[in-house]
Design a protein around this motif. Structure first.
Motif, PDB file in Angstrom:
ATOM      1  N   GLY A 176      16.247  14.567  39.097  1.00 42.35           N
ATOM      2  CA  GLY A 176      15.523  14.795  37.850  1.00 42.35           C
ATOM      3  C   GLY A 176      16.138  14.018  36.711  1.00 42.35           C
ATOM      4  O   GLY A 176      17.369  13.895  36.601  1.00 42.35           O
ATOM      5  N   SER A 177      15.304  13.513  35.806  1.00 40.69           N
ATOM      6  CA  SER A 177      15.805  12.642  34.736  1.00 40.69           C
ATOM      7  C   SER A 177      16.578  13.392  33.667  1.00 40.69           C
ATOM      8  O   SER A 177      17.433  12.818  32.994  1.00 40.69           O
ATOM      9  CB  SER A 177      14.634  11.904  34.072  1.00 40.69           C
ATOM     10  OG  SER A 177      13.843  12.791  33.293  1.00 40.69           O
ATOM     11  N   GLY A 178      16.265  14.670  33.454  1.00 45.19           N
ATOM     12  CA  GLY A 178      16.851  15.405  32.344  1.00 45.19           C
ATOM     13  C   GLY A 178      16.078  15.279  31.057  1.00 45.19           C
ATOM     14  O   GLY A 178      16.477  15.825  30.025  1.00 45.19           O
ATOM     15  N   GLY A 179      14.939  14.581  31.094  1.00 43.53           N
ATOM     16  CA  GLY A 179      14.139  14.451  29.883  1.00 43.53           C
ATOM     17  C   GLY A 179      13.635  15.787  29.360  1.00 43.53           C
ATOM     18  O   GLY A 179      13.560  16.000  28.144  1.00 43.53           O
ATOM     19  N   PRO A 188      -1.946  11.145  32.346  1.00 40.80           N
ATOM     20  CA  PRO A 188      -1.212  12.306  32.849  1.00 40.80           C
ATOM     21  C   PRO A 188       0.115  12.438  32.112  1.00 40.80           C
ATOM     22  O   PRO A 188       0.686  11.446  31.659  1.00 40.80           O
ATOM     23  CB  PRO A 188      -0.981  11.968  34.330  1.00 40.80           C
ATOM     24  CG  PRO A 188      -1.982  10.915  34.653  1.00 40.80           C
ATOM     25  CD  PRO A 188      -2.175  10.132  33.394  1.00 40.80           C
ATOM     26  N   SER A 189       0.599  13.660  31.992  1.00 36.28           N
ATOM     27  CA  SER A 189       1.892  13.892  31.364  1.00 36.28           C
ATOM     28  C   SER A 189       2.869  14.375  32.424  1.00 36.28           C
ATOM     29  O   SER A 189       2.650  15.415  33.048  1.00 36.28           O
ATOM     30  CB  SER A 189       1.787  14.935  30.255  1.00 36.28           C
ATOM     31  OG  SER A 189       3.059  15.208  29.705  1.00 36.28           O
ATOM     32  N   GLY A 190       3.932  13.613  32.653  1.00 41.69           N
ATOM     33  CA  GLY A 190       4.875  13.980  33.688  1.00 41.69           C
ATOM     34  C   GLY A 190       4.538  13.309  34.995  1.00 41.69           C
ATOM     35  O   GLY A 190       3.914  12.252  35.031  1.00 41.69           O
ATOM     36  N   ALA A 191       4.920  13.950  36.080  1.00 46.09           N
ATOM     37  CA  ALA A 191       4.789  13.328  37.401  1.00 46.09           C
ATOM     38  C   ALA A 191       3.360  13.283  37.903  1.00 46.09           C
ATOM     39  O   ALA A 191       3.065  12.573  38.861  1.00 46.09           O
ATOM     40  CB  ALA A 191       5.663  14.073  38.401  1.00 46.09           C
ATOM     41  N   GLY A 192       2.439  14.021  37.260  1.00 46.49           N
ATOM     42  CA  GLY A 192       1.056  14.034  37.730  1.00 46.49           C
ATOM     43  C   GLY A 192       0.880  14.960  38.914  1.00 46.49           C
ATOM     44  O   GLY A 192       1.679  15.863  39.149  1.00 46.49           O
ATOM     45  N   GLY A 193      -0.207  14.748  39.666  1.00 44.00           N
ATOM     46  CA  GLY A 193      -0.493  15.602  40.797  1.00 44.00           C
ATOM     47  C   GLY A 193      -1.060  16.947  40.412  1.00 44.00           C
ATOM     48  O   GLY A 193      -1.219  17.838  41.245  1.00 44.00           O
ATOM     49  N   GLY A 194      -1.400  17.123  39.143  1.00 48.09           N
ATOM     50  CA  GLY A 194      -1.855  18.395  38.600  1.00 48.09           C
ATOM     51  C   GLY A 194      -1.228  18.590  37.240  1.00 48.09           C
ATOM     52  O   GLY A 194      -0.997  17.639  36.495  1.00 48.09           O
ATOM     53  N   ASP A 195      -0.932  19.844  36.898  1.00 42.99           N
ATOM     54  CA  ASP A 195      -0.316  20.184  35.618  1.00 42.99           C
ATOM     55  C   ASP A 195      -1.163  19.690  34.445  1.00 42.99           C
ATOM     56  O   ASP A 195      -2.362  19.904  34.432  1.00 42.99           O
ATOM     57  CB  ASP A 195       1.116  19.656  35.542  1.00 42.99           C
ATOM     58  CG  ASP A 195       2.090  20.460  36.396  1.00 42.99           C
ATOM     59  OD1 ASP A 195       1.763  21.599  36.748  1.00 42.99           O
ATOM     60  OD2 ASP A 195       3.169  19.937  36.717  1.00 42.99           O
ATOM     61  N   CYS A 196      -0.550  18.982  33.487  1.00 39.87           N
ATOM     62  CA  CYS A 196      -1.232  18.656  32.234  1.00 39.87           C
ATOM     63  C   CYS A 196      -1.450  17.159  32.054  1.00 39.87           C
ATOM     64  O   CYS A 196      -0.740  16.328  32.618  1.00 39.87           O
ATOM     65  CB  CYS A 196      -0.421  19.166  31.046  1.00 39.87           C
ATOM     66  SG  CYS A 196      -0.327  20.955  30.907  1.00 39.87           S
ATOM     67  N   GLY A 197      -2.445  16.854  31.228  1.00 37.81           N
ATOM     68  CA  GLY A 197      -2.637  15.519  30.703  1.00 37.81           C
ATOM     69  C   GLY A 197      -2.675  15.607  29.193  1.00 37.81           C
ATOM     70  O   GLY A 197      -2.874  16.688  28.616  1.00 37.81           O
ATOM     71  N   PHE A 233       5.756  14.890  28.602  1.00 40.23           N
ATOM     72  CA  PHE A 233       6.072  13.465  28.642  1.00 40.23           C
ATOM     73  C   PHE A 233       4.930  12.709  27.966  1.00 40.23           C
ATOM     74  O   PHE A 233       3.758  12.930  28.266  1.00 40.23           O
ATOM     75  CB  PHE A 233       6.207  12.983  30.088  1.00 40.23           C
ATOM     76  CG  PHE A 233       7.621  12.926  30.578  1.00 40.23           C
ATOM     77  CD1 PHE A 233       8.411  11.809  30.345  1.00 40.23           C
ATOM     78  CD2 PHE A 233       8.164  13.995  31.266  1.00 40.23           C
ATOM     79  CE1 PHE A 233       9.717  11.757  30.802  1.00 40.23           C
ATOM     80  CE2 PHE A 233       9.472  13.953  31.720  1.00 40.23           C
ATOM     81  CZ  PHE A 233      10.256  12.827  31.488  1.00 40.23           C
ATOM     82  N   VAL A 234       5.282  11.808  27.079  1.00 38.86           N
ATOM     83  CA  VAL A 234       4.302  10.955  26.419  1.00 38.86           C
ATOM     84  C   VAL A 234       4.204   9.607  27.134  1.00 38.86           C
ATOM     85  O   VAL A 234       3.109   9.082  27.340  1.00 38.86           O
ATOM     86  CB  VAL A 234       4.664  10.757  24.932  1.00 38.86           C
ATOM     87  CG1 VAL A 234       3.688   9.812  24.248  1.00 38.86           C
ATOM     88  CG2 VAL A 234       4.688  12.116  24.217  1.00 38.86           C
ATOM     89  N   ALA A 235       5.330   9.066  27.541  1.00 38.40           N
ATOM     90  CA  ALA A 235       5.344   7.786  28.273  1.00 38.40           C
ATOM     91  C   ALA A 235       6.710   7.605  28.920  1.00 38.40           C
ATOM     92  O   ALA A 235       7.713   8.123  28.425  1.00 38.40           O
ATOM     93  CB  ALA A 235       5.053   6.613  27.339  1.00 38.40           C
ATOM     94  N   GLY A 236       6.723   6.873  30.032  1.00 37.57           N
ATOM     95  CA  GLY A 236       7.985   6.542  30.681  1.00 37.57           C
ATOM     96  C   GLY A 236       8.258   7.284  31.970  1.00 37.57           C
ATOM     97  O   GLY A 236       9.345   7.136  32.546  1.00 37.57           O
ATOM     98  N   GLU A 237       7.296   8.090  32.437  1.00 40.20           N
ATOM     99  CA  GLU A 237       7.493   8.819  33.682  1.00 40.20           C
ATOM    100  C   GLU A 237       7.875   7.876  34.830  1.00 40.20           C
ATOM    101  O   GLU A 237       7.470   6.730  34.862  1.00 40.20           O
ATOM    102  CB  GLU A 237       6.220   9.575  34.083  1.00 40.20           C
ATOM    103  CG  GLU A 237       5.765  10.631  33.108  1.00 40.20           C
ATOM    104  CD  GLU A 237       4.782  10.127  32.069  1.00 40.20           C
ATOM    105  OE1 GLU A 237       4.038  10.954  31.517  1.00 40.20           O
ATOM    106  OE2 GLU A 237       4.753   8.905  31.810  1.00 40.20           O
ATOM    107  N   TYR A 238       8.629   8.411  35.755  1.00 36.99           N
ATOM    108  CA  TYR A 238       9.111   7.718  36.958  1.00 36.99           C
ATOM    109  C   TYR A 238      10.152   6.646  36.629  1.00 36.99           C
ATOM    110  O   TYR A 238      11.227   6.634  37.235  1.00 36.99           O
ATOM    111  CB  TYR A 238       7.950   7.137  37.773  1.00 36.99           C
ATOM    112  CG  TYR A 238       7.141   8.206  38.470  1.00 36.99           C
ATOM    113  CD1 TYR A 238       7.595   8.772  39.659  1.00 36.99           C
ATOM    114  CD2 TYR A 238       5.942   8.666  37.953  1.00 36.99           C
ATOM    115  CE1 TYR A 238       6.871   9.773  40.301  1.00 36.99           C
ATOM    116  CE2 TYR A 238       5.211   9.671  38.588  1.00 36.99           C
ATOM    117  CZ  TYR A 238       5.683  10.214  39.761  1.00 36.99           C
ATOM    118  OH  TYR A 238       4.970  11.209  40.389  1.00 36.99           O
ATOM    119  N   ALA A 239       9.874   5.745  35.707  1.00 37.85           N
ATOM    120  CA  ALA A 239      10.891   4.742  35.360  1.00 37.85           C
ATOM    121  C   ALA A 239      12.133   5.394  34.773  1.00 37.85           C
ATOM    122  O   ALA A 239      13.254   4.915  34.979  1.00 37.85           O
ATOM    123  CB  ALA A 239      10.318   3.715  34.390  1.00 37.85           C
ATOM    124  N   VAL A 240      11.967   6.512  34.061  1.00 37.06           N
ATOM    125  CA  VAL A 240      13.083   7.154  33.376  1.00 37.06           C
ATOM    126  C   VAL A 240      14.098   7.750  34.340  1.00 37.06           C
ATOM    127  O   VAL A 240      15.241   8.018  33.952  1.00 37.06           O
ATOM    128  CB  VAL A 240      12.562   8.246  32.407  1.00 37.06           C
ATOM    129  CG1 VAL A 240      12.037   9.459  33.190  1.00 37.06           C
ATOM    130  CG2 VAL A 240      13.626   8.685  31.416  1.00 37.06           C
TER     131      VAL A 240
END
Length: 362
Positions: free
Chosen positions: A160-163, A315-324, A12-19
């Motif tokens: 899930g958004s399906g993105g 952060p990329s995606g929902a956050g809480g870990g994973d990637c930035g 995800f580049v931008a738009g997490e949660y709102a999408v």
């Protein structure tokens, strides 16, 4: 007969949660790591599934139009089983029997079984739909492949958004808007999968975007897997939706994403970096308001180090870990090298990942 299909992971580049709200835009990029699904003729009745992520093979048998009687989650292959079932439902509507085959999965989106947060569930869903359909002689367009994958995903969890599915289907940089997944699921249940493939999906939109030629996309892994499902579900459980704070977040994020889309289309790298910084601020405010745990210490360090190097990060995606992710001037090779060194010193693993080409590679 052997059919091999693969699908890329995503960021995800931008738009997490709102999408997750139908019709709200997000920007995603497919990455050059893939899930590969191979379907071959069966050696025994039923469907056998093997994976490099699991120690043992599983054999499932068709019962009442589903693979096995137990809930998908107990098998460990929930996205795969739902994808197979969805294609089988479409075949049944065409008068064809449930397929039997052997299916194997190889994932480049994990590290010795630990996920990076690159959308492995979405990629395996898309690749499985594509491989099983091709094995049974169904040629799918990109949109048909995506729609089948979204129906399969919505059967498991419509939040899930399906993105991730869209990025795995179309590749490259994309602007994506989600349909109402509950409505899609219910449409497929009541009118059939074929009808759901042909019907309008209000809110859904997809368009390719040019990548930023003057910027380098740097990806850092925190070393800690995160559960997107848990984070998004946590937000859904709270009395946030419909509040002034919710409306403000969605409005600000939507404006930010639209400005970032425009910047990509104009080739305005500085504007894009400014919008990435804005997207990070909106996620920070959301985290402060809802205490979701989006920003971890390592994600904060990842962003701060990138900013100090003259880049923009979030952060990329929902956050809480994973990637930035971070964007830096592609010509600033010393800054990029220093960024990677400082990330590693802070416990963030620089990943040698690049955007994947457009299209779903076969």
């Amino acid at each position: 007969m052997t059919v091999v299909r693969r699908a890329p992971g995503k960021l995800f580049v931008a738009g997490e949660y709102a999408v997750v709200d139908p019709g709200n835009p997000a920007i995603l990029v497919a990455v050059d790591r893939h899930v590969t699904v191979t379907v071959t003729d069966p050696t025994e009745p039923g469907v056998q599934i093997t994976s490099d992520l699991g120690p043992t093979a599983q054999r499932h048998h068709w019962k009442d139009g589903r693979l096995g009687a137990e809930p998908y989650a107990r098998s460990g292959f929930a996205p795969v089983l739902s994808a197979i079932d969805t294609v089988a439902r479409l075949l049944s509507e065409h008068g064809a029997p449930a397929p039997e085959f052997s299916l194997s999965i190889e994932s480049g989106l994990h590290d010795h079984g630990t996920k990076y947060g690159l959308g492995s569930s979405g990629a395996v869903t898309v690749a499985t739909v594509d491989a099983v359909a091709a094995y049974r002689g169904l040629a799918l367009s990109d949109e048909e492949r995506f729609r089948l994958a979204l129906i399969a995903s919505a059967e498991l969890d419509p939040k899930g958004s399906g993105g991730d599915l869209a990025a795995s289907t179309w590749g490259g940089w994309i602007a994506y808007r989600a349909p109402d997944r509950i409505a899609v699921r219910d449409l497929a249940r009541t009118r059939g999968v074929e009808a759901a493939l042909r019907a309008p999906w209000p809110g859904f939109g997809i368009r390719r975007l040019p990548g930023p030629e003057g910027l380098s996309l740097e990806v850092g892994w925190t070393g800690h897997p995160a559960s997107t499902t848990a984070l998004v579900s946590g937000l859904h459980r709270r009395t946030w939706r419909g509040t002034p704070a919710h409306r403000r977040f969605v409005r600000a994020t939507t404006d930010c994403v639209r400005a970032a889309i425009s910047a990509l289309e104009r080739g305005d790298d500085q504007e894009l970096m400014d919008r990435i910084r804005q997207a990070r601020r909106e996620l920070t405010r959301l985290d402060d308001e809802m205490a979701l745990g989006i920003h971890t210490a390592r994600l904060a360090a990842l962003c701060e180090i990138a900013e100090a190097a003259g880049g923009a990060a979030k952060p990329s995606g929902a956050g809480g870990g994973d990637c930035g992710i971070a964007l830096l001037a592609a010509t600033a090779t010393r800054d990029i090298a220093r960024l990677r060194e400082r990330w590693a010193a802070a416990g963030v693993v620089p990943l040698p990942i690049r955007p994947a080409a457009e299209g779903n590679p076969q």
